[in-house]
Write a protein that holds these residues in place. Structure first.
Motif, mmCIF file in Angstrom:
data_model
loop_
_atom_site.group_PDB
_atom_site.id
_atom_site.type_symbol
_atom_site.label_atom_id
_atom_site.label_comp_id
_atom_site.label_asym_id
_atom_site.label_seq_id
_atom_site.Cartn_x
_atom_site.Cartn_y
_atom_site.Cartn_z
ATOM 1 N N ALA A 1 0.836 -1.214 0.000
ATOM 2 C CA ALA A 1 0.000 0.000 0.000
ATOM 3 C C ALA A 1 0.867 1.259 0.000
ATOM 4 N N ILE A 2 0.250 2.359 -0.370
ATOM 5 C CA ILE A 2 0.901 3.664 -0.349
ATOM 6 C C ILE A 2 0.469 4.390 0.915
ATOM 7 N N LEU A 3 1.442 4.761 1.736
ATOM 8 C CA LEU A 3 1.153 5.506 2.954
ATOM 9 C C LEU A 3 0.884 6.963 2.586
ATOM 10 N N LEU A 4 -0.309 7.449 2.911
ATOM 11 C CA LEU A 4 -0.707 8.811 2.557
ATOM 12 C C LEU A 4 -0.573 9.805 3.701
ATOM 13 N N ASP A 5 -0.877 9.370 4.920
ATOM 14 C CA ASP A 5 -0.904 10.306 6.035
ATOM 15 C C ASP A 5 -0.698 9.559 7.342
ATOM 16 N N ILE A 6 -0.098 10.265 8.309
ATOM 17 C CA ILE A 6 0.068 9.740 9.666
ATOM 18 C C ILE A 6 -0.392 10.819 10.638
ATOM 19 N N VAL B 1 -1.521 8.620 22.641
ATOM 20 C CA VAL B 1 -1.454 7.162 22.736
ATOM 21 C C VAL B 1 -1.595 6.490 21.378
ATOM 22 N N LEU B 2 -2.434 7.038 20.516
ATOM 23 C CA LEU B 2 -2.760 6.389 19.246
ATOM 24 C C LEU B 2 -2.050 7.032 18.061
ATOM 25 N N THR B 3 -1.699 6.188 17.110
ATOM 26 C CA THR B 3 -1.200 6.644 15.818
ATOM 27 C C THR B 3 -2.144 6.093 14.763
ATOM 28 N N GLU C 1 -7.608 2.747 6.911
ATOM 29 C CA GLU C 1 -7.204 3.482 8.098
ATOM 30 C C GLU C 1 -6.790 2.469 9.160
ATOM 31 N N GLU C 2 -5.544 2.578 9.598
ATOM 32 C CA GLU C 2 -5.020 1.679 10.623
ATOM 33 C C GLU C 2 -4.744 2.493 11.887
ATOM 34 N N THR C 3 -5.285 2.060 13.015
ATOM 35 C CA THR C 3 -5.069 2.734 14.289
ATOM 36 C C THR C 3 -4.244 1.819 15.183
ATOM 37 N N PHE C 4 -3.145 2.388 15.705
ATOM 38 C CA PHE C 4 -2.173 1.637 16.484
ATOM 39 C C PHE C 4 -1.995 2.278 17.858
ATOM 40 N N ASN C 5 -2.068 1.471 18.912
ATOM 41 C CA ASN C 5 -1.856 1.952 20.274
ATOM 42 C C ASN C 5 -0.378 1.783 20.611
ATOM 43 N N ARG C 6 0.314 2.902 20.792
ATOM 44 C CA ARG C 6 1.752 2.856 21.048
ATOM 45 C C ARG C 6 2.082 2.389 22.456
ATOM 46 N N VAL C 7 1.175 2.556 23.390
ATOM 47 C CA VAL C 7 1.425 2.125 24.769
ATOM 48 C C VAL C 7 1.358 0.598 24.872
ATOM 49 N N SER C 8 0.290 0.017 24.344
ATOM 50 C CA SER C 8 0.129 -1.439 24.413
ATOM 51 C C SER C 8 0.797 -2.162 23.241
ATOM 52 N N ASN C 9 1.288 -1.376 22.258
ATOM 53 C CA ASN C 9 1.954 -1.930 21.081
ATOM 54 C C ASN C 9 1.042 -2.891 20.313
ATOM 55 N N GLU C 10 -0.218 -2.471 20.138
ATOM 56 C CA GLU C 10 -1.216 -3.301 19.464
ATOM 57 C C GLU C 10 -1.987 -2.492 18.426
#
Length: 100
Positions: free
Chosen positions: A31-36, A41-43, A55-64
C-alpha cells in the motif's frame, strides 16, 4: 517466525476477509502511505491500496493494532482531505479517482 503468504487481492472484500496479520503485511508491503496522525497514545495511518483507502489505528502504549478500517469514499476521506497537512494537500491526485 511464521511466514505470511501474500494473497491475490482484487477488491476491498478480499482485503476484509484477511486476518489482521495478513492485512498489516499487505499494508506494509504493497500500500501507499498517505498520512500519519499521532496523538498521545494512538497513531492513525491512512493508506491507499488498489482503489480503496485503509485506516489503521495503532496503540503505542500497548503496542497493538486497535482497528483496521477499509473504505472507498464517504465522510472518512472527506475528513482527511479537510484536515490534510500542507504536504498532503500538495498531492491531491491520490484522492481524486476515489472521491469523484
Amino acid at each position: 517466525m511464521e511466514t505470511i503468504l501474500q494473497p491475490n487481492l482484487k477488491s476491498i472484500v478480499d482485503f476484509v476477509r484477511l486476518n489482521t496479520a495478513q492485512q498489516v503485511t499487505v499494508l506494509l508491503q504493497e500500500a501507499i502511505l498517505l498520512d500519519i496522525d499521532t496523538e498521545k497514545v494512538l497513531t492513525t495511518r491512512l493508506y491507499l491500496y488498489k482503489g480503496f483507502f485503509v485506516e489503521e489505528t495503532f496503540n503505542r502504549v500497548s503496542n497493538e493494532i486497535v482497528d483496521i478500517i477499509p473504505f472507498k469514499q464517504g465522510y472518512r476521506i472527506k475528513d482527511y482531505i479537510k484536515n490534510a497537512s500542507s504536504s498532503l494537500a500538495e498531492r491531491p491526485y491520490y484522492f481524486q479517482y476515489c472521491i469523484n
